[in-house]
Enzyme design. Structure first.
Site, PDB file in Angstrom:
ATOM      1  N   ASP A 283       0.864  -1.191   0.000  1.00  0.00           N
ATOM      2  CA  ASP A 283       0.000   0.000   0.000  1.00  0.00           C
ATOM      3  C   ASP A 283       0.897   1.236   0.000  1.00  0.00           C
ATOM      4  O   ASP A 283       1.478   1.568   1.038  1.00  0.00           O
ATOM      5  CB  ASP A 283      -0.902  -0.029   1.251  1.00  0.00           C
ATOM      6  N   GLU A 397       1.338   7.441   6.345  1.00  0.00           N
ATOM      7  CA  GLU A 397       0.791   8.105   5.159  1.00  0.00           C
ATOM      8  C   GLU A 397       0.113   9.444   5.430  1.00  0.00           C
ATOM      9  O   GLU A 397      -1.088   9.610   5.204  1.00  0.00           O
ATOM     10  CB  GLU A 397      -0.203   7.171   4.471  1.00  0.00           C
ATOM     11  N   TYR A 401      -4.541  18.183   1.993  1.00  0.00           N
ATOM     12  CA  TYR A 401      -5.502  18.246   0.895  1.00  0.00           C
ATOM     13  C   TYR A 401      -6.176  19.616   0.937  1.00  0.00           C
ATOM     14  O   TYR A 401      -6.913  19.917   1.880  1.00  0.00           O
ATOM     15  CB  TYR A 401      -6.553  17.134   1.050  1.00  0.00           C
ATOM     16  N   ARG A 419      -0.209  13.197  -0.725  1.00  0.00           N
ATOM     17  CA  ARG A 419      -0.062  12.162   0.316  1.00  0.00           C
ATOM     18  C   ARG A 419       1.221  11.396  -0.017  1.00  0.00           C
ATOM     19  O   ARG A 419       1.536  11.194  -1.197  1.00  0.00           O
ATOM     20  CB  ARG A 419      -1.273  11.210   0.326  1.00  0.00           C
ATOM     21  N   GLU A 421       3.032   7.792   1.215  1.00  0.00           N
ATOM     22  CA  GLU A 421       2.739   6.595   2.021  1.00  0.00           C
ATOM     23  C   GLU A 421       3.804   5.534   1.812  1.00  0.00           C
ATOM     24  O   GLU A 421       4.096   5.136   0.683  1.00  0.00           O
ATOM     25  CB  GLU A 421       1.369   6.024   1.601  1.00  0.00           C
TER      26      GLU A 421
END
Ligand code: GLY
Ligand code: MN
Ligand code: MN
Length: 449
Positions: A283, A397, A401, A419, A421
């Site tokens: 991820d 992460e 925004y 972002r 991560e």
């Protein structure tokens, strides 16, 4: 009944697949009282459209304990008078069905390939269950996962209680084994870590390719296609979740998966994607300029998120709490946004009132493993936050925004969504960033050719 807590020792690195699964079952058996029965049903197939099936992913707890991947199967672990029995109920071989879906393992294969001590066809489960329930005092089932099983067991116990003159015995308690299994899953064994590393290596390569081939005027779905294609062509099953490719203000939408806009010359592109390999997930998120050059406002925000992420990762080490990386990320983001004039006032007050959440509204990470948002408690049995220990894998992460709709924000910051991560393994001495091979600093990103 309370399931005792446990520290799971790490599986030796030279272990083979069957031994790794067997060791997990042994750990579970060790914690069960005598006359226990653990029943973990697998998932069944789901459908994408009419009778056309989605690719099958087994229930993670079921897979964790068995290594078996076919639907319509059930794992039973029986502990009786010191004897541990691993039973698998599986789809029987069926020539007609195999024409459509290929060969299945069958009842014999459950023993010879998956080391079940006893195996049966799934249609035999009901009959076997009645016998098993008569020998057990403690039943463990994952409540709500399979309502049919919940009902079967409670109905059967109710029936036997009513006919107590028959002398049949019923179990004294039913509880949920997941608290215990999920505690085990929280600390990865070395076999799992090697599986995760494969998912991560593929993800790294996919990001490297996509980041270097991204150009203005491409459509977001072209990036998605590059990423997903690498996942598959390098041997993964595909994306562990729908890949997110958000350009410009789409990057401010946290779970944007439409991926259908054209990428502009000066846009940032946020890509959040992870390969699934042997049921394990990676991820990762990277945010980078489509034209490989950050604008000044983009760089200002990027540096804050990067600093927050690096500081948060430093907190991901033994003796720290799961929430510590998040707290550090929030503090760093608030300080950074204050320095840009986007937040005003005392840092503590901005944190206490949650004012920062208009820019950073999610938490800084989650457990990672068989599930993207992996099983495992975030608070311990006493209601305290979980302490990080070696073998845990979490994402780190943070993001900022800046929605186009936010009032009192300079135009040049509007529509920026960033972002970053990484997947982080807690080690004895600190941590290891498993996804460190993907460009992350401004310099590294701008150097991509
Ligand atoms: N990709 C989902 C997440 O980052 O949690
Ligand atoms: Mn993600
Ligand atoms: Mn994540």
């Amino acid at each position: 009944m309370q399931i005792p807590s446990v520290v799971v020792s790490v599986v030796p690195s030279n272990i083979n697949k069957n031994e790794a699964f067997s060791l997990r079952r042994t750990k579970l058996f060790e914690k069960l009282p005598d006359k226990s029965l653990v029943i973990i049903p697998n998932r069944n197939v789901s459908f994408r459209s009419q009778d056309l099936e989605n690719k099958f992913k087994p229930d993670s707890d079921f897979y964790y304990l068995t290594g078996f991947e076919e639907p319509n199967s059930i794992c039973v672990l029986k502990k009786d008078s010191g004897k541990n029995t691993f039973m698998l109920f599986v789809e029987p071989k069926n020539k007609e069905k195999e024409i459509w879906v290929g060969k299945c393992t069958g009842v014999e294969g459950a023993k010879s390939i998956y080391n079940a001590d006893e195996s049966y066809s799934t249609p035999e489960f009901n009959e076997q269950l009645k016998k098993l329930l008569q020998t057990a005092d403690h039943i463990y089932i994952p409540f709500g996962n399979n309502k049919d099983l919940d009902l079967k067991i409670t109905s059967y116990m109710g029936e036997v209680k009513k006919s107590n003159r028959s002398g049949k015995k019923t179990p004294s308690d039913i509880s949920d084994p997941r608290d215990f299994i999920h505690k085990m899953r929280l600390v990865k064994d070395t076999f799992e870590l090697s599986e995760m590393q494969k998912a991560i290596d593929i993800t790294e390569e996919a990001f490297q390719v996509a980041m270097s081939l991204t150009k203005p005027n491409m459509f977001e779905y072209e990036i998605e296609a590059m990423i997903d294609s690498k996942f598959r062509s390098l041997g993964g099953i595909g994306p562990a979740y729908s890949s997110i490719v958000g350009s410009g203000a789409n990057a401010t939408i946290l779970h944007y998966i439409n991926n259908n806009m054209q990428i502009k010359d000066n846009d940032l592109v946020l890509v959040d994607a992870g390969c699934e390999f042997n049921n394990y997930a990676a991820d990762v998120t990277r945010t980078y300029p489509s034209n490989h050059k950050f604008s000044s406002p983009q760089k200002d925000i990027y540096q804050i998120v990067l600093e927050a992420q690096l500081k948060a990762i430093e907190e991901a080490k033994p003796q720290k709490y799961f929430i510590d990386p998040h707290n550090k990320a929030v503090e760093t983001i608030v300080e950074g946004l204050k320095s840009l004039g986007l937040l005003k006032g005392s840092t503590q007050e901005i944190i206490d009132t949650g004012e920062y959440k208009k820019f950073y509204m999610h938490k800084t990470g989650h457990w990672l493993g068989l599930d993207v948002h992996d099983a495992g408690p975030y608070i311990d049995d006493n209601g305290n936050p979980i302490k990080l220990t070696p073998g845990m894998v979490l994402t780190v992460e943070p993001g900022i925004y800046i929605s186009n709709e936010l009032p009192n924000v300079p135009e040049y910051f509007k529509g920026i969504g960033i972002r970053i991560e990484d997947d982080v393994l807690v080690t004895d001495t600190g941590n290891k960033i498993l996804t460190a091979g993907i460009p992350k600093t401004v310099q590294e990103i701008e150097a991509i050719k």
